[in-house]
Motif scaffolding. Structure first.
Motif, PDB file in Angstrom:
ATOM      1  N   ASN A 279       0.683  -1.155   0.104  1.00 45.77           N
ATOM      2  CA  ASN A 279       0.106   0.062   0.032  1.00 45.77           C
ATOM      3  C   ASN A 279       0.949   1.282  -0.056  1.00 45.77           C
ATOM      4  O   ASN A 279       0.371   2.219  -0.527  1.00 45.77           O
ATOM      5  N   ALA A 280       2.066   1.047   0.567  1.00 43.85           N
ATOM      6  CA  ALA A 280       2.902   2.591   0.633  1.00 43.85           C
ATOM      7  C   ALA A 280       3.391   2.648  -0.833  1.00 43.85           C
ATOM      8  O   ALA A 280       3.418   3.835  -1.248  1.00 43.85           O
ATOM      9  N   VAL A 281       3.678   1.740  -1.607  1.00 40.46           N
ATOM     10  CA  VAL A 281       3.768   2.079  -3.126  1.00 40.46           C
ATOM     11  C   VAL A 281       2.518   2.766  -3.730  1.00 40.46           C
ATOM     12  O   VAL A 281       2.819   3.612  -4.781  1.00 40.46           O
ATOM     13  N   GLY A 282       1.557   1.852  -3.477  1.00 36.50           N
ATOM     14  CA  GLY A 282       0.183   2.396  -3.983  1.00 36.50           C
ATOM     15  C   GLY A 282      -0.241   3.698  -3.851  1.00 36.50           C
ATOM     16  O   GLY A 282      -0.509   4.728  -4.467  1.00 36.50           O
ATOM     17  N   ASP A 286      -0.304   7.402  -6.183  1.00 34.33           N
ATOM     18  CA  ASP A 286      -1.835   7.426  -6.363  1.00 34.33           C
ATOM     19  C   ASP A 286      -2.524   6.588  -7.090  1.00 34.33           C
ATOM     20  O   ASP A 286      -3.445   6.865  -7.590  1.00 34.33           O
ATOM     21  N   LEU A 287      -2.243   5.288  -6.515  1.00 37.62           N
ATOM     22  CA  LEU A 287      -3.211   4.157  -7.072  1.00 37.62           C
ATOM     23  C   LEU A 287      -4.035   3.697  -6.150  1.00 37.62           C
ATOM     24  O   LEU A 287      -4.718   2.430  -6.478  1.00 37.62           O
ATOM     25  N   MET A 288      -4.549   4.327  -4.978  1.00 38.93           N
ATOM     26  CA  MET A 288      -5.082   3.696  -3.913  1.00 38.93           C
ATOM     27  C   MET A 288      -6.592   4.226  -3.987  1.00 38.93           C
ATOM     28  O   MET A 288      -6.691   5.351  -4.305  1.00 38.93           O
ATOM     29  N   ILE A 289      -7.753   3.552  -3.841  1.00 39.97           N
ATOM     30  CA  ILE A 289      -9.065   3.770  -3.774  1.00 39.97           C
ATOM     31  C   ILE A 289      -9.390   3.425  -2.593  1.00 39.97           C
ATOM     32  O   ILE A 289      -9.780   2.093  -2.304  1.00 39.97           O
ATOM     33  N   GLU A 338       1.960  -8.487 -11.365  1.00 37.36           N
ATOM     34  CA  GLU A 338       3.357  -8.795 -10.639  1.00 37.36           C
ATOM     35  C   GLU A 338       4.300  -8.037 -11.545  1.00 37.36           C
ATOM     36  O   GLU A 338       5.409  -7.379 -11.159  1.00 37.36           O
ATOM     37  N   LEU A 339       4.315  -8.215 -12.908  1.00 42.32           N
ATOM     38  CA  LEU A 339       5.479  -7.302 -13.693  1.00 42.32           C
ATOM     39  C   LEU A 339       5.387  -6.042 -13.585  1.00 42.32           C
ATOM     40  O   LEU A 339       6.444  -5.365 -13.342  1.00 42.32           O
ATOM     41  N   TYR A 340       4.290  -5.576 -13.470  1.00 43.77           N
ATOM     42  CA  TYR A 340       4.024  -4.194 -13.464  1.00 43.77           C
ATOM     43  C   TYR A 340       4.324  -3.699 -12.153  1.00 43.77           C
ATOM     44  O   TYR A 340       5.129  -2.645 -11.915  1.00 43.77           O
ATOM     45  N   ASP A 341       4.099  -4.264 -11.139  1.00 42.99           N
ATOM     46  CA  ASP A 341       4.261  -3.885  -9.639  1.00 42.99           C
ATOM     47  C   ASP A 341       5.731  -3.960  -9.196  1.00 42.99           C
ATOM     48  O   ASP A 341       6.241  -3.039  -8.304  1.00 42.99           O
ATOM     49  N   SER A 342       6.283  -4.827  -9.903  1.00 49.88           N
ATOM     50  CA  SER A 342       7.918  -5.125  -9.606  1.00 49.88           C
ATOM     51  C   SER A 342       8.645  -3.758  -9.978  1.00 49.88           C
ATOM     52  O   SER A 342       9.460  -3.353  -9.246  1.00 49.88           O
ATOM     53  N   LEU A 343       8.184  -3.112 -11.095  1.00 49.71           N
ATOM     54  CA  LEU A 343       8.911  -2.074 -11.385  1.00 49.71           C
ATOM     55  C   LEU A 343       8.743  -0.915 -10.775  1.00 49.71           C
ATOM     56  O   LEU A 343       9.321  -0.039 -10.332  1.00 49.71           O
ATOM     57  N   LEU A 344       7.213  -0.932 -10.386  1.00 51.93           N
ATOM     58  CA  LEU A 344       6.758   0.393  -9.603  1.00 51.93           C
ATOM     59  C   LEU A 344       7.317   0.335  -8.289  1.00 51.93           C
ATOM     60  O   LEU A 344       7.937   1.362  -7.763  1.00 51.93           O
ATOM     61  N   GLN A 345       7.435  -0.703  -7.689  1.00 53.50           N
ATOM     62  CA  GLN A 345       7.885  -0.870  -6.199  1.00 53.50           C
ATOM     63  C   GLN A 345       9.473  -0.688  -6.305  1.00 53.50           C
ATOM     64  O   GLN A 345       9.949   0.232  -5.493  1.00 53.50           O
ATOM     65  N   ALA A 346      10.380  -0.854  -7.166  1.00 54.69           N
ATOM     66  CA  ALA A 346      11.723  -0.435  -7.456  1.00 54.69           C
ATOM     67  C   ALA A 346      11.772   1.047  -7.676  1.00 54.69           C
ATOM     68  O   ALA A 346      12.698   1.615  -6.848  1.00 54.69           O
ATOM     69  N   VAL A 347      10.993   1.781  -8.441  1.00 54.15           N
ATOM     70  CA  VAL A 347      11.145   3.194  -8.423  1.00 54.15           C
ATOM     71  C   VAL A 347      10.588   3.890  -7.062  1.00 54.15           C
ATOM     72  O   VAL A 347      11.381   4.847  -6.751  1.00 54.15           O
ATOM     73  N   ALA A 348       9.529   3.295  -6.383  1.00 52.53           N
ATOM     74  CA  ALA A 348       9.157   3.820  -5.114  1.00 52.53           C
ATOM     75  C   ALA A 348      10.127   3.755  -4.022  1.00 52.53           C
ATOM     76  O   ALA A 348      10.533   4.695  -3.226  1.00 52.53           O
ATOM     77  N   PHE A 349      10.757   2.520  -4.089  1.00 51.41           N
ATOM     78  CA  PHE A 349      11.704   2.488  -2.964  1.00 51.41           C
ATOM     79  C   PHE A 349      12.953   3.238  -3.234  1.00 51.41           C
ATOM     80  O   PHE A 349      13.482   3.950  -2.038  1.00 51.41           O
ATOM     81  N   THR A 357      12.451  10.575   2.003  1.00 50.88           N
ATOM     82  CA  THR A 357      11.717  10.053   3.040  1.00 50.88           C
ATOM     83  C   THR A 357      10.558  10.442   3.268  1.00 50.88           C
ATOM     84  O   THR A 357       9.760  10.521   4.182  1.00 50.88           O
ATOM     85  N   GLU A 358       9.661  10.969   2.152  1.00 52.02           N
ATOM     86  CA  GLU A 358       8.297  11.356   2.331  1.00 52.02           C
ATOM     87  C   GLU A 358       7.423  10.100   2.614  1.00 52.02           C
ATOM     88  O   GLU A 358       7.804   9.149   1.938  1.00 52.02           O
ATOM     89  N   PRO A 359       6.355  10.490   3.378  1.00 49.48           N
ATOM     90  CA  PRO A 359       5.464   9.158   3.389  1.00 49.48           C
ATOM     91  C   PRO A 359       4.676   8.893   2.167  1.00 49.48           C
ATOM     92  O   PRO A 359       4.638   9.858   1.638  1.00 49.48           O
TER      93      PRO A 359
END
Length: 359
Positions: A279-282, A286-289, A338-349, A357-359
């Protein structure tokens, strides 16, 4: 005669009559009819704080900082070298490079609003950067404690900031019930490897440990070496008994990956495998509803389409961009999150844990 009045009582709004001649009615009337000019003017504090309801515009930025403060900030932005800009905590990494490149291309910054034209600078980030330039040492121990708390919420186990700052590359790993995907990115957010592997046999049968070991060992043999391996931490609840088989699968996968990728832990006691909350990545993208994470497919598609720009958010190597676009096109009709999320998680990290260190 009387008019109805609404007051909150016991958690509910209740209506009851108020006599016209009463002092309460007169007070309400005076409050409603008071001219705006009599309201006391609020003075801006020396250091601005970002309000979520503040309008994201240049006018709002001008109101947050005095003329002298704006001049001091612009002096730094227009004269500091890349190395000097990186001395400010919030300008480390790609942000300082983007400022210098934007300055060389478009000339000096004329106002604080123009800083929001630089890639990676949204309103909230711009306010924080301006405050950081004005008071680079503000917060002291308190700021460091807050920073550590944010990191603890974001990634586990706890890792020192020194190790995070020194990261050269990471592999972001996301697994589901049918596949496992990974994205290998360096600190310039350049994609070095990005692919997925089918593992349909794992959830069939009785979750045999030997089958998991064989499948995951085969996948790990394909995963490149990196400073850290970041696993997605799902938010599924144990309270839903129908999800127990899926949760069991996720826990087995996580345990196997932790054990097999933490190759040097027995010697140096240093964790190389981290977990990052889904959810932190989401929230970062801005991918959270509400509490639900939506698909990141369109955002990844946008990253791929922007790869031809001079300053893309994610850098795809020119010799692989055609291949990655073909992979994306071939999977667009299927659910390969999973393929999309792996890339987004890397960028967010990188953007949250390494550069900021923004929440």
């Amino acid at each position: 005669m009387s008019v109805p009045s609404l007051l909150l009582a016991g958690g509910r709004w209740r209506c009851f009559p108020v006599p016209l001649g009463s002092s309460l009615f007169q007070a309400l009337r005076n409050s409603c009819c008071r001219k705006k000019s009599t309201a006391p003017k609020q003075t801006a504090p020396n250091v601005a704080f970002c309000d979520e309801n503040t309008k994201e515009s240049g006018d709002a930025l001008d109101k947050l900082f005095s003329a002298e403060q704006q001049a001091s900030i612009l002096r730094v932005l227009n004269t500091a070298s890349n190395k000097e800009l990186e001395a400010f905590k919030l300008l480390r990494g790609r942000k300082s490079t983007n400022i210098v490149e934007h300055r060389e291309k478009f000339g000096p910054f004329q106002n604080l609003e123009s800083l929001m034209n630089v890639p990676l600078f949204r309103y909230k980030t711009t306010v924080q950067v301006c405050n950081n330039i004005l008071c680079p040492e503000t917060g002291g121990k308190k700021g460091k404690l807050q920073e550590n708390r944010l990191l603890r919420k974001l990634i586990k186990p706890e890792i020192g900031r020194e190790r995070l700052k020194a990261v050269n590359s990471i592999v972001s790993i996301v697994f589901g019930t049918r596949r496992i995907a990974w994205a290998h990115l360096d600190r310039k957010l350049a994609v070095l490897d990005w692919q997925q592997n089918e593992c349909c046999r794992l959830t069939k049968g009785t979750y045999t440990s030997s089958v998991y070991l064989k499948e995951i060992s085969s996948v790990i043999s394909k995963i490149p070496k990196a400073d850290f391996y970041v696993l997605e931490k799902t938010g599924l609840s144990l309270q839903n008994s129908s999800l127990f088989p899926i949760l069991l699968h996720f826990h087995i996968m996580e345990a196997m990956l932790y054990a097999l990728l933490n190759k040097t832990f027995a010697q140096d006691g240093q964790h190389q495998v981290l977990s990052m909350t889904r959810n932190a990545v989401g929230k970062h993208f801005d991918l959270m509803i509400g509490d639900t994470r939506t698909s990141g497919r369109e955002l990844v598609k946008q990253f791929l389409s922007e790869s031809v720009l001079k300053e893309p958010r994610v850098l795809f190597p020119s010799d692989k961009i055609v291949h990655y676009r073909q992979v994306f096109s071939s999977t667009e009709q299927h659910r390969v999150e999973e393929l999309y999320d792996s890339l987004l998680q890397a960028v967010a990290f990188y953007e949250l844990a390494v550069f900021d260190t923004e929440p």
